[in-house]
Design an enzyme around this catalytic site. Structure first.
Site, PDB file in Angstrom:
ATOM      1  N   GLU A  19       0.779  -1.163   0.138  1.00  8.84           N
ATOM      2  CA  GLU A  19       0.024   0.148  -0.015  1.00  8.84           C
ATOM      3  C   GLU A  19       0.910   1.183  -0.148  1.00  8.84           C
ATOM      4  O   GLU A  19       1.116   1.875   0.871  1.00  8.84           O
ATOM      5  CB  GLU A  19      -0.933  -0.079   1.181  1.00  8.84           C
ATOM      6  CG  GLU A  19      -2.165   0.860   0.848  1.00  8.84           C
ATOM      7  CD  GLU A  19      -3.039   1.340   2.075  1.00  8.84           C
ATOM      8  OE1 GLU A  19      -3.442   0.421   2.874  1.00  8.84           O
ATOM      9  OE2 GLU A  19      -3.072   2.675   2.464  1.00  8.84           O
ATOM     10  N   ASP A  56       2.313   2.135   3.705  1.00  5.08           N
ATOM     11  CA  ASP A  56       1.435   3.296   3.550  1.00  5.08           C
ATOM     12  C   ASP A  56       2.203   4.608   3.260  1.00  5.08           C
ATOM     13  O   ASP A  56       1.724   5.814   3.529  1.00  5.08           O
ATOM     14  CB  ASP A  56       0.337   3.704   4.480  1.00  5.08           C
ATOM     15  CG  ASP A  56      -0.914   4.327   4.115  1.00  5.08           C
ATOM     16  OD1 ASP A  56      -0.886   4.602   2.926  1.00  5.08           O
ATOM     17  OD2 ASP A  56      -1.995   4.457   4.620  1.00  5.08           O
TER      18      ASP A  56
HETATM   19 MN    MN Z   1      -2.997   4.348   1.965  1.00  3.66          MN
END
Ligand code: MN
Length: 327
Positions: free
Chosen positions: A8, A287
């Protein structure tokens, strides 16, 4: 741990960059925007420093999903995907790709998915929640029947589909009024994405297409913690569930979903997710650039789990799910 795979991990093109503004104080914007626009320098340094062999890259949020002009959404998705394909081609051992899709229109999304998987060699697709289509207030969730031919193609291509968060539109966010701190990653992202995932599960989509592979981030957006309650509320009243799906929600969660560690670096939460879906269905992610690679890696590399599970979550589950070659 060396050889980690992270999935991600976001970038931006100039046309979508501004979508990431406003989540952090303004004085962080020069740093965040530089992180988003970089692919081959700072990003590789971070990966090398923290044992990440490969990132699967995806466009920032909400980007394509928030472009209610359907033609424009299609154009930006294609532009972002073409750009990403060029970047991956420069360093395919370190980068692979998720497609951005104009889900405003299921036919356009199906065509772009097919192009990305078959022609550009992408490994799956990532959508930033519902799509605004035609007008800013028309929010389309992907359990709707018009999306089922799209899902048929997703299954046919065996393409993992990452359901990534976005905020609800203002008209649907009254519960957060006066409490803007609850928007974004603090709470609204997880709430929005968990409900979308539950809609998919309850709709019967996975009865029709049982081989769909859905990925949700942030250790499952709260779903592992709530899974028993979803299926067992008021169990003494022997009423069948009021949804079209044939089975328990947990059955679909266990068979059609994979979770990532993105932005949720907490061992207690990881253990809960492992107990719910098993270590075979959890995948390491950071992330980046919204979270730091060192925060993700330093936590994961030392988390109190077995080395067998660390290897699965950090690497081999992703190799298998995305068919990335020899383990
Ligand atoms: Mn994200």
């Amino acid at each position: 741990m060396l050889g980690k795979i992270a999935l991600e991990e976001h970038f931006a093109i100039p046309e979508t960059l501004a979508d990431s503004r406003g989540f952090l104080p303004e004085d962080y914007w020069p740093e965040l925007s530089a992180r988003l626009l970089d692919i081959h320098q700072r990003r590789i340094e971070e990966m090398d420093r923290h044992g990440i062999e490969m990132m699967l890259l995806s466009l920032n949020a909400p980007a394509v999903q928030a472009i209610h002009d359907v033609k424009k959404a299609d154009e930006i998705a294609r532009r972002a995907n073409d750009f990403l394909a060029e970047q991956v081609a420069k360093n395919p051992k370190r980068f692979q790709a998720f497609a951005a899709l104009p889900l405003q229109d299921p036919d356009l999304a199906t065509r772009e998915l097919e192009r990305c998987i078959k022609q550009l060699g992408f490994r799956g697709a990532l959508a930033n929640g519902f799509s605004q289509s035609g007008t800013p207030e028309t929010c389309l969730y992907y359990d709707l029947k018009q999306y089922w031919p799209f899902w048929e193609m997703v299954q046919k291509l065996d393409a993992p589909f990452y359901l990534h968060p976005r905020n609800p539109i203002a008209a649907w966010a009254q519960i957060y009024e006066g409490h803007p701190w609850l928007l974004g990653p603090t709470w609204a992202f997880g709430q929005e994405t968990a409900v979308h995932a539950l809609r998919l599960m309850g709709s019967g989509l996975f009865d029709a297409y049982p081989r769909l592979k859905i990925i949700v981030g942030h250790m499952g957006e709260g779903l592992p913690f709530s899974m028993w309650r979803v299926d067992n509320r008021n169990a003494w009243a022997k009423t069948p569930p009021k949804y079209p799906a044939k089975r328990k929600i947990a059955d679909y969660f266990h068979e059609n979903f994979w979770l990532t560690t993105s932005g949720n670096f907490r061992t207690q939460t990881l253990i809960d997710a492992m107990l719910e879906v098993s270590a075979d269905r959890i995948l390491f992610s950071a992330d980046w650039p919204f979270e730091n690679v060192d925060h993700a890696a330093n936590w994961f590399d030392t988390a109190s789990i077995s080395e067998t599970d660390r290897l699965k979550i950090g690497r081999t589950n992703s190799l298998r799910l995305f068919k990335l070659g020899n383990e």
